[in-house]
Scaffold this active site. Structure first.
Site, PDB file in Angstrom:
ATOM      1  N   GLU A 122      -9.994  -0.804   3.524  1.00  0.00           N
ATOM      2  CA  GLU A 122     -10.763  -0.386   4.692  1.00  0.00           C
ATOM      3  C   GLU A 122     -12.162  -1.012   4.648  1.00  0.00           C
ATOM      4  OE1 GLU A 122      -8.747   0.954   6.659  1.00  0.00           O
ATOM      5  OE2 GLU A 122      -8.497   3.098   6.359  1.00  0.00           O
TER       6      GLU A 122
ATOM      7  N   ASN B 145      -9.103  -1.526  12.749  1.00  0.00           N
ATOM      8  CA  ASN B 145     -10.439  -1.733  12.161  1.00  0.00           C
ATOM      9  C   ASN B 145     -10.493  -2.995  11.300  1.00  0.00           C
ATOM     10  OD1 ASN B 145      -8.902  -0.974  10.010  1.00  0.00           O
ATOM     11  ND2 ASN B 145     -10.233   0.677   9.299  1.00  0.00           N
TER      12      ASN B 145
ATOM     13  N   HIS C 155      -8.451  -3.754   8.791  1.00  0.00           N
ATOM     14  CA  HIS C 155      -8.020  -3.617   7.392  1.00  0.00           C
ATOM     15  C   HIS C 155      -6.799  -4.485   7.078  1.00  0.00           C
ATOM     16  CE1 HIS C 155      -5.214   0.143   8.092  1.00  0.00           C
ATOM     17  NE2 HIS C 155      -4.617  -0.968   8.431  1.00  0.00           N
TER      18      HIS C 155
ATOM     19  N   ASP D 240       0.844  -1.197   0.000  1.00  0.00           N
ATOM     20  CA  ASP D 240       0.000   0.000   0.000  1.00  0.00           C
ATOM     21  C   ASP D 240       0.880   1.248   0.000  1.00  0.00           C
ATOM     22  OD1 ASP D 240       0.886  -0.404   2.599  1.00  0.00           O
ATOM     23  OD2 ASP D 240      -1.106  -0.582   3.477  1.00  0.00           O
TER      24      ASP D 240
HETATM   25  P1  PGA Z   1       1.079  -1.416  12.444  1.00  0.00           P
HETATM   26  O1  PGA Z   1       0.084  -1.323  11.203  1.00  0.00           O
HETATM   27  O2  PGA Z   1       1.915  -2.623  12.231  1.00  0.00           O
HETATM   28  O3  PGA Z   1       1.866  -0.139  12.398  1.00  0.00           O
HETATM   29  O4  PGA Z   1       0.210  -1.531  13.677  1.00  0.00           O
HETATM   30  C1  PGA Z   1      -0.687  -2.421  10.849  1.00  0.00           C
HETATM   31  C2  PGA Z   1      -1.744  -2.022   9.840  1.00  0.00           C
HETATM   32  O5  PGA Z   1      -2.298  -0.910   9.922  1.00  0.00           O
HETATM   33  O6  PGA Z   1      -2.049  -2.837   8.963  1.00  0.00           O
END
Ligand code: PGA
Length: 247
Positions: free
Chosen positions: A145, A138, A140, A70
């Site tokens: 999302e 959430n 994702h 992403d």
């Molecule tokens: P993080 O992000 O490893 O910084 O918690 C995970 C994500 O948002 O997929």
């Protein structure tokens, strides 16, 4: 298709080691693997461990093709806060992989055309061998999302308030977090032959249990991992999992 395997680890060191073992096994099994590479905080220990193995000659990355998971939109290409910049510092350079080998998402220009070309490139070689993923608070996957369709293509997305709030820690101020992004689509991620998901910390406890145990729903993108044909391994630390063992 037996559903995700869950491995509970006690701390960050073990998360890095166990995650690196899974990725290294996959790379040994599939020389020339195409691998979707997450940024975010959680996989950093695993990448450091992979880098240490690479330096010791234990991990050959010569045939690996990294695929971007992403990316934010609206940043200059040389902005160090792009996910590509973060991927370069944490994964590409430590593993001796040239930028040019990455299958990249667009930062600007005709985003829709570039996303379609990205999916065509992946489809033409038969999809991803491995997706390294985290999970958002959430649910994702990448920046898919909720609510999301499991067949969603690679595309431009608006970021949810939950994601913007969660990522504010990387930006200093919530108002500085980009609101638009591009993400590898659910279709490509769920079609990967193997998936390694790393999950850490108490803020992920509720969502990881919901994603694995509740009925599959577009409201929790990660819940689709329950029904993909991929070999899914979730490596989750004790802070995220809580007491007890996976059933
Ligand atoms: P993080 O992000 O490893 O910084 O918690 C995970 C994500 O948002 O997929």
């Amino acid at each position: 298709m037996g559903g995700p395997s869950v491995v509970v680890v006690e701390d960050a060191d073990e998360l890095g080691r166990v995650g690196a073992d899974l990725v290294a096994d996959e790379l040994r099994r599939t020389p020339g693997a195409w691998v979707s590479v997450a940024t975010g905080e959680t996989p950093m220990g695993m990448y450091a461990e992979l880098a240490a193995r690479h330096r010791s000659g234990l991990l050959d990355t010569g045939g690996l093709t990294p695929v971007q998971l992403d990316e934010y939109l609206g940043l200059e290409p040389d902005d160090r806060r792009t996910f590509f910049g973060w991927m370069r510092r944490s994964f590409l350079e430590p593993l001796g992989i040239a930028d040019e080998r990455v299958v990249r998402l667009p930062l600007d220009g005709d985003i829709a055309a570039a996303c379609a070309a990205f999916d065509q490139t992946l489809d033409a070689r038969g999809g991803l061998d491995l997706a390294i993923l985290g999970i958002g608070t959430n649910g994702h996957l990448g920046f898919n999302e909720p609510p999301v369709d499991p067949g969603a293509p690679t595309r431009e997305v608006g970021l949810s308030t939950a994601t913007i709030d969660a990522n504010a820690r990387y930006w200093g101020d919530v108002n500085d977090v980009p609101t638009r992004a591009v993400t590898t689509g659910m279709r490509q991620l769920l079609a990967a032959r193997a998936i390694v998901m790393v999950v850490s910390g108490p803020t992920k406890r509720e969502i990881i249990h919901r994603a694995l145990a509740e009925p599959v729903t577009s409201q929790i993108p990660a819940s689709f991992l329950q029904e993909t044909g991929a070999a899914v391994t979730v490596v989750v630390d004790r802070e995220a999992w809580g007491e007890g063992d996976p059933s």
